[in-house]
Design a protein around this motif. Structure first.
Motif, PDB file in Angstrom:
ATOM      1  N   VAL A  18     -46.816   6.339 -37.731  1.00 46.65           N
ATOM      2  CA  VAL A  18     -46.522   6.996 -36.455  1.00 46.65           C
ATOM      3  C   VAL A  18     -45.267   7.856 -36.565  1.00 46.65           C
ATOM      4  N   GLU A  19     -44.216   7.303 -37.184  1.00 49.37           N
ATOM      5  CA  GLU A  19     -42.964   8.039 -37.340  1.00 49.37           C
ATOM      6  C   GLU A  19     -43.164   9.313 -38.159  1.00 49.37           C
ATOM      7  N   LEU A  20     -43.976   9.212 -39.209  1.00 46.98           N
ATOM      8  CA  LEU A  20     -44.224  10.364 -40.078  1.00 46.98           C
ATOM      9  C   LEU A  20     -45.041  11.428 -39.349  1.00 46.98           C
ATOM     10  N   LYS A  21     -46.041  10.996 -38.564  1.00 47.59           N
ATOM     11  CA  LYS A  21     -46.862  11.956 -37.817  1.00 47.59           C
ATOM     12  C   LYS A  21     -46.033  12.699 -36.775  1.00 47.59           C
ATOM     13  N   ASN A  22     -45.130  11.991 -36.124  1.00 51.02           N
ATOM     14  CA  ASN A  22     -44.284  12.631 -35.117  1.00 51.02           C
ATOM     15  C   ASN A  22     -43.399  13.716 -35.738  1.00 51.02           C
ATOM     16  N   ARG A  23     -42.853  13.421 -36.901  1.00 52.06           N
ATOM     17  CA  ARG A  23     -41.996  14.412 -37.572  1.00 52.06           C
ATOM     18  C   ARG A  23     -42.810  15.602 -38.075  1.00 52.06           C
ATOM     19  N   PHE A  24     -44.016  15.345 -38.588  1.00 56.36           N
ATOM     20  CA  PHE A  24     -44.868  16.442 -39.052  1.00 56.36           C
ATOM     21  C   PHE A  24     -45.331  17.318 -37.894  1.00 56.36           C
ATOM     22  N   ALA A  25     -45.510  16.693 -36.724  1.00 55.78           N
ATOM     23  CA  ALA A  25     -45.921  17.460 -35.547  1.00 55.78           C
ATOM     24  C   ALA A  25     -44.841  18.469 -35.163  1.00 55.78           C
ATOM     25  N   VAL A  26     -43.599  18.076 -35.323  1.00 55.92           N
ATOM     26  CA  VAL A  26     -42.489  18.985 -35.037  1.00 55.92           C
ATOM     27  C   VAL A  26     -42.482  20.140 -36.038  1.00 55.92           C
ATOM     28  N   LEU A  27     -42.805  19.845 -37.307  1.00 58.95           N
ATOM     29  CA  LEU A  27     -42.814  20.879 -38.346  1.00 58.95           C
ATOM     30  C   LEU A  27     -43.923  21.901 -38.129  1.00 58.95           C
ATOM     31  N   GLU A  28     -45.044  21.468 -37.565  1.00 60.15           N
ATOM     32  CA  GLU A  28     -46.165  22.387 -37.325  1.00 60.15           C
ATOM     33  C   GLU A  28     -45.821  23.459 -36.304  1.00 60.15           C
ATOM     34  N   ALA A  29     -44.849  23.136 -35.427  1.00 58.22           N
ATOM     35  CA  ALA A  29     -44.446  24.107 -34.407  1.00 58.22           C
ATOM     36  C   ALA A  29     -43.548  25.198 -34.964  1.00 58.22           C
ATOM     37  N   VAL A  30     -43.074  24.995 -36.207  1.00 57.71           N
ATOM     38  CA  VAL A  30     -42.195  25.985 -36.834  1.00 57.71           C
ATOM     39  C   VAL A  30     -42.991  27.227 -37.195  1.00 57.71           C
ATOM     40  N   SER A  31     -42.368  28.384 -37.070  1.00 56.45           N
ATOM     41  CA  SER A  31     -43.041  29.658 -37.343  1.00 56.45           C
ATOM     42  C   SER A  31     -43.527  29.725 -38.787  1.00 56.45           C
ATOM     43  N   ASP A  32     -44.653  30.414 -39.007  1.00 55.66           N
ATOM     44  CA  ASP A  32     -45.200  30.589 -40.358  1.00 55.66           C
ATOM     45  C   ASP A  32     -44.370  31.530 -41.212  1.00 55.66           C
ATOM     46  N   ASP A  33     -43.409  32.228 -40.588  1.00 55.13           N
ATOM     47  CA  ASP A  33     -42.581  33.176 -41.347  1.00 55.13           C
ATOM     48  C   ASP A  33     -41.516  32.480 -42.190  1.00 55.13           C
ATOM     49  N   VAL A  34     -41.400  31.163 -42.055  1.00 54.37           N
ATOM     50  CA  VAL A  34     -40.381  30.428 -42.792  1.00 54.37           C
ATOM     51  C   VAL A  34     -40.699  30.463 -44.289  1.00 54.37           C
ATOM     52  N   ASP A  35     -39.665  30.612 -45.082  1.00 55.77           N
ATOM     53  CA  ASP A  35     -39.822  30.658 -46.542  1.00 55.77           C
ATOM     54  C   ASP A  35     -40.430  29.368 -47.063  1.00 55.77           C
ATOM     55  N   ILE A  36     -41.200  29.462 -48.161  1.00 56.31           N
ATOM     56  CA  ILE A  36     -41.879  28.295 -48.730  1.00 56.31           C
ATOM     57  C   ILE A  36     -40.884  27.221 -49.162  1.00 56.31           C
ATOM     58  N   GLU A  37     -39.714  27.655 -49.668  1.00 57.64           N
ATOM     59  CA  GLU A  37     -38.693  26.693 -50.064  1.00 57.64           C
ATOM     60  C   GLU A  37     -38.164  25.934 -48.848  1.00 57.64           C
ATOM     61  N   ALA A  38     -37.990  26.651 -47.751  1.00 60.71           N
ATOM     62  CA  ALA A  38     -37.522  26.003 -46.516  1.00 60.71           C
ATOM     63  C   ALA A  38     -38.566  25.012 -45.997  1.00 60.71           C
ATOM     64  N   LYS A  39     -39.854  25.374 -46.106  1.00 62.50           N
ATOM     65  CA  LYS A  39     -40.913  24.456 -45.669  1.00 62.50           C
ATOM     66  C   LYS A  39     -40.891  23.165 -46.482  1.00 62.50           C
ATOM     67  N   TRP A  40     -40.688  23.339 -47.789  1.00 61.64           N
ATOM     68  CA  TRP A  40     -40.643  22.146 -48.648  1.00 61.64           C
ATOM     69  C   TRP A  40     -39.443  21.267 -48.293  1.00 61.64           C
ATOM     70  N   ASP A  41     -38.288  21.880 -48.034  1.00 61.84           N
ATOM     71  CA  ASP A  41     -37.107  21.109 -47.651  1.00 61.84           C
ATOM     72  C   ASP A  41     -37.348  20.342 -46.354  1.00 61.84           C
ATOM     73  N   ASN A  42     -37.997  20.988 -45.394  1.00 67.46           N
ATOM     74  CA  ASN A  42     -38.300  20.312 -44.128  1.00 67.46           C
ATOM     75  C   ASN A  42     -39.247  19.135 -44.339  1.00 67.46           C
ATOM     76  N   PHE A  43     -40.270  19.352 -45.171  1.00 63.66           N
ATOM     77  CA  PHE A  43     -41.227  18.273 -45.467  1.00 63.66           C
ATOM     78  C   PHE A  43     -40.532  17.115 -46.172  1.00 63.66           C
ATOM     79  N   ASN A  44     -39.719  17.423 -47.130  1.00 55.05           N
ATOM     80  CA  ASN A  44     -39.012  16.397 -47.901  1.00 55.05           C
ATOM     81  C   ASN A  44     -38.056  15.595 -47.014  1.00 55.05           C
ATOM     82  N   ASN A  45     -37.337  16.303 -46.126  1.00 53.41           N
ATOM     83  CA  ASN A  45     -36.414  15.621 -45.210  1.00 53.41           C
ATOM     84  C   ASN A  45     -37.157  14.716 -44.241  1.00 53.41           C
TER      85      ASN A  45
END
Length: 395
Positions: free
Chosen positions: A332-359
């Protein structure tokens, strides 16, 4: 004398008689065709150390094919406390290994046509000989030796390059052979190339800062350009140009008329060990009737301190995931955090996306699972304690 290479023809070695030389039948330190590494000489000492200075000499002695000359060179080697001495123009034929009565060991490589010309050798102190892993005679202009160390293995390549008057074909052939030798050296070794390069690299290091320093002498010539190109291709540094010395302590050759002085004998070291070189200079007191000066390089191994606290690897207590309640909470905790990441714009750099996922993953694991605590295991097992009890009962 005759020396037999395994699987190769017999090579006749002609060396002048000298009471200071005795030939050794032990050629185990040379890895040849048909010989395994286990059969090679096992080193018993370490050569390069962080708390000990390694002294390496480089000298064109003009000839070793004269009675008493070998003893003179060995005497100078001891006077200057050299561990290794690369010798150019030894003029011995064939190849081999010999031991002097004073304890030094010499490995050499010369012409195989019986002509006493060119030839290279490496003279080793007792300490260096005990660290020797293997040596290889390439031809009459190149010889290599590899040494053991607890920290980093050292490969010495000693050469005698063609003169400035030699043909372009001869120069190209030499550097092609040297390139082949360098390419097969272990990439983790400290590689040191010594020898009479017959090359002036000059004092101007503009656009060549990574290859040489600003303390060379004279003006670069054609051979110097070839040497600089070779160093740039293989990430070597010309150590004789790094240190500010007087001109007399940088020039390595004097013309017969005593009017011309040049810096043509060089010591090269791979760039990542540049900071380990403490000094390179001419030792003018050494004399064996040669128009070249002895060049001494001092090396003290400098190791990079490893920061164990930097980027520590977190070990989470994943054993808690076997409990359904904790496993469901983590999901549940992981799904909630991933849901927040999905709202982030697609223009974000791939490295930034990976950092967000890792965090997101690490924060969820840290909050729900926590870190794994290391438990000290008992050094005496249960069965051992039972035996102790049984002995106490019997007693």
């Amino acid at each position: 004398m005759k020396i037999q290479k395994p699987g190769l023809d017999v090579v006749t070695c002609q060396i002048p008689e000298d009471d200071n030389i005795r030939f050794s039948d032990d050629r185990s330190s040379m890895t040849l065709v048909g010989q395994s590494r286990k059969e090679a000489h096992r080193p018993t000492e370490s050569l390069a150390k962080p708390k000990q200075v390694l002294n390496i000499g480089n000298w064109n002695v003009r000839t070793m094919y004269a009675i008493g000359k070998t003893a003179q060179v060995a005497k100078v080697m001891n006077e200057y406390k050299l561990d290794i001495l690369g010798i150019s123009e030894c003029r011995w034929t064939g190849f081999g290994k010999l031991k002097l009565s004073t304890g030094e060991t010499v490995v050499y490589s010369g012409r195989e046509d019986g002509v006493h010309r060119s030839g290279v050798a490496i003279m080793l102190s007792k300490h260096a000989e005990r660290a020797l892993i293997e040596w290889r005679p390439v031809n009459d202009r190149i010889i290599t030796a590899r040494f053991y160390s607890n920290y980093i293995k050292v490969t010495i390549i000693h050469v005698y390059a063609p003169t400035l008057d030699a043909t372009d074909e001869a120069k190209d052939s030499f550097y092609e052979q040297l390139q082949t030798v360098v390419e097969v050296v272990n990439q983790h070794d400290m590689v040191i190339i010594t020898g009479d390069m017959n090359a002036k690299v000059g004092a101007d290091n503009k656009d060549k800062e990574t290859v040489m320093g600003k303390h060379g002498t004279g003006v670069i010539n054609n051979n110097g350009e070839r040497l600089v190109d070779f160093c740039g291709l293989n990430n070597f540094v010309i150590s004789g140009t790094l240190f500010p010395h007087k001109e007399i302590h940088k020039n390595t050759w004097t013309s017969p008329d005593k009017r011309t002085n040049n810096q043509i004998d060089h010591v090269l070291i791979n760039k990542k060990y540049r900071s380990s070189v403490r000094d390179t200079r001419v030792m003018r007191g050494a004399d064996v009737a040669s128009d070249h000066q002895l060049v001494r390089t001092q090396i003290k191994l400098k190791l990079k301190k490893q920061d164990k606290k930097a980027n520590p690897r977190m070990k989470y207590d994943v054993s808690k995931l076997q409990y359904p309640a904790i496993k469901n909470q983590f999901s549940v905790e992981l799904k909630n955090r991933f849901a927040v990441l999905e709202a982030v714009s697609d223009d974000v750099d791939i490295e930034a996306k990976w950092d967000n996922f890792n965090n997101a993953f690490n924060q969820s694991a840290k909050e729900v699972l926590g870190t794994r605590k290391r438990k000290q295991k008992p050094w005496i097992g249960v069965e051992s304690w039972k035996k102790v009890e049984r002995e106490n009962i019997l007693k």
